[in-house]
Design an enzyme around this catalytic site. Structure first.
Site, PDB file in Angstrom:
ATOM      1  N   GLU A  94      38.550  92.970  61.844  1.00 17.19           N
ATOM      2  CA  GLU A  94      39.819  93.485  61.323  1.00 17.19           C
ATOM      3  C   GLU A  94      39.725  94.948  60.896  1.00 17.19           C
ATOM      4  OE1 GLU A  94      42.711  92.232  61.339  1.00 17.19           O
ATOM      5  OE2 GLU A  94      42.376  90.111  61.743  1.00 17.19           O
ATOM      6  N   GLU A 119      21.478  77.546  63.026  1.00 17.49           N
ATOM      7  CA  GLU A 119      21.256  78.026  61.655  1.00 17.49           C
ATOM      8  C   GLU A 119      19.810  77.858  61.197  1.00 17.49           C
ATOM      9  OE1 GLU A 119      22.050  74.885  58.219  1.00 17.49           O
ATOM     10  OE2 GLU A 119      23.906  75.627  59.094  1.00 17.49           O
TER      11      GLU A 119
END
Length: 303
Positions: free
Chosen positions: A90, A121
């Site tokens: 963004e 992970e």
């Protein structure tokens, strides 16, 4: 780490505990469920409020890094990684910065943004490979994000970043986490157990999003990426954003729409430049030169 140690470690995590207020979740109506979720979510900003001093210090570190040509890099897995990617993505349209200035890295790569990648992970070596791929350096800041505070991928990345001299930050929803013990600074968002046990995409994810919003927005404001409260460096790349840039110019200068549209075109869709051209009655090149002399800060240029 052996299985029993892992079991003991997970058992101590607040984010893995059942929430006593939602023990009857499966018997609730739709309204009761969303009312409970709303009530639980109201705790999140109160928790964030306690971490504001630490968040502000990290913002100042980020601004200093940006001014030295460094980058802000988010590192996470699952929801935490996706939120980092979201916040980073963004920044270019909102603040007119290049895509390298704020980067989001997620365990498992691009595919993991949309689909879970098994074992990602837990892959410690992958974190190092991913950070080396973007050429992380001592000028950069690495923010590791994990609700548990013990994700192996993120811990490995934080260790590597410290080894090469990067400033490191840990964002976790468990106190005194393994990540916090490694990082230079820790932002703890202890929001408590989720209504759906272990689903840290809920309150923990909301807390992470609020913190990331603060880190980038406050940093960009301090860099001069806004004037008053307008995003004057917005990239006017579609009809909505061209209209937003036009309205920003009108509101900041008091001019009519026709003048705003004309000057925005002359300024190559640069709202900040257009505002300066109107307020100081300058041609484009003179406005460009004047902004450059004032670190691209419109307020400073006008004062």
């Amino acid at each position: 780490m052996n299985k029993q140690n892992l079991i003991n470690q997970f058992a101590q995590l607040i984010t893995e505990q059942p929430n006593p207020r939602s023990v009857n979740l499966d018997q609730m109506s739709a309204l009761e469920i969303v009312q409970l979720m709303n009530k639980e979510d109201q705790q999140v900003p109160l928790v964030i409020a306690k971490a504001l001093p630490e968040i502000a210090v990290v913002v100042e570190k980020i601004v200093a890094a940006f001014r030295q040509g460094g980058r802000l890099v988010y590192l996470g897995a699952g929801t935490s990684g996706r939120l980092g990617v979201l916040d980073a993505s963004e920044c270019p349209p909102t603040f007119g910065v290049n895509h390298e200035m704020v980067k989001g890295i997620i365990a498992g790569g691009e595919q993991a943004i949309r689909y879970p990648v098994e074992g990602a992970e837990d892959n410690q070596q992958a974190a190092i490979v991913d950070l080396q791929a973007i050429q992380l350096c001592s000028k950069d800041i690495l923010v590791g994000i994990a609700a548990s505070g013990r994700t192996p991928y993120v811990i490995s990345g934080l260790k590597y970043a410290k080894e090469i001299g990067s400033f490191t930050v840990a964002i976790a929803s468990n106190p005194q986490s393994a990540m916090a013990k490694i990082a230079d600074m820790s932002i703890e968002t202890i929001v408590g157990p989720e209504i759906l046990t272990g689903s840290s995409r809920l309150k923990s994810g909301t807390a992470q999003k609020l913190v990331l919003n603060m880190l980038t927005t406050a940093s960009m404001v301090l860099l001069g990426k806004c004037y008053q409260n307008f995003m004057v460096d917005v990239q006017a790349s579609n009809e909505k954003l061209v209209d937003r840039a036009t309205r920003i110019i009108m509101q900041a200068t008091g001019c009519e729409r026709a003048k705003a549209e004309q000057t925005l075109t002359q300024a190559d869709n640069n709202a900040k430049l257009a505002i300066l051209m109107i307020l100081m009655d300058l041609d484009k090149q003179s406005a460009v030169d004047l902004l450059a002399k004032n670190q691209d800060k419109l307020r400073q240029t006008l004062d």
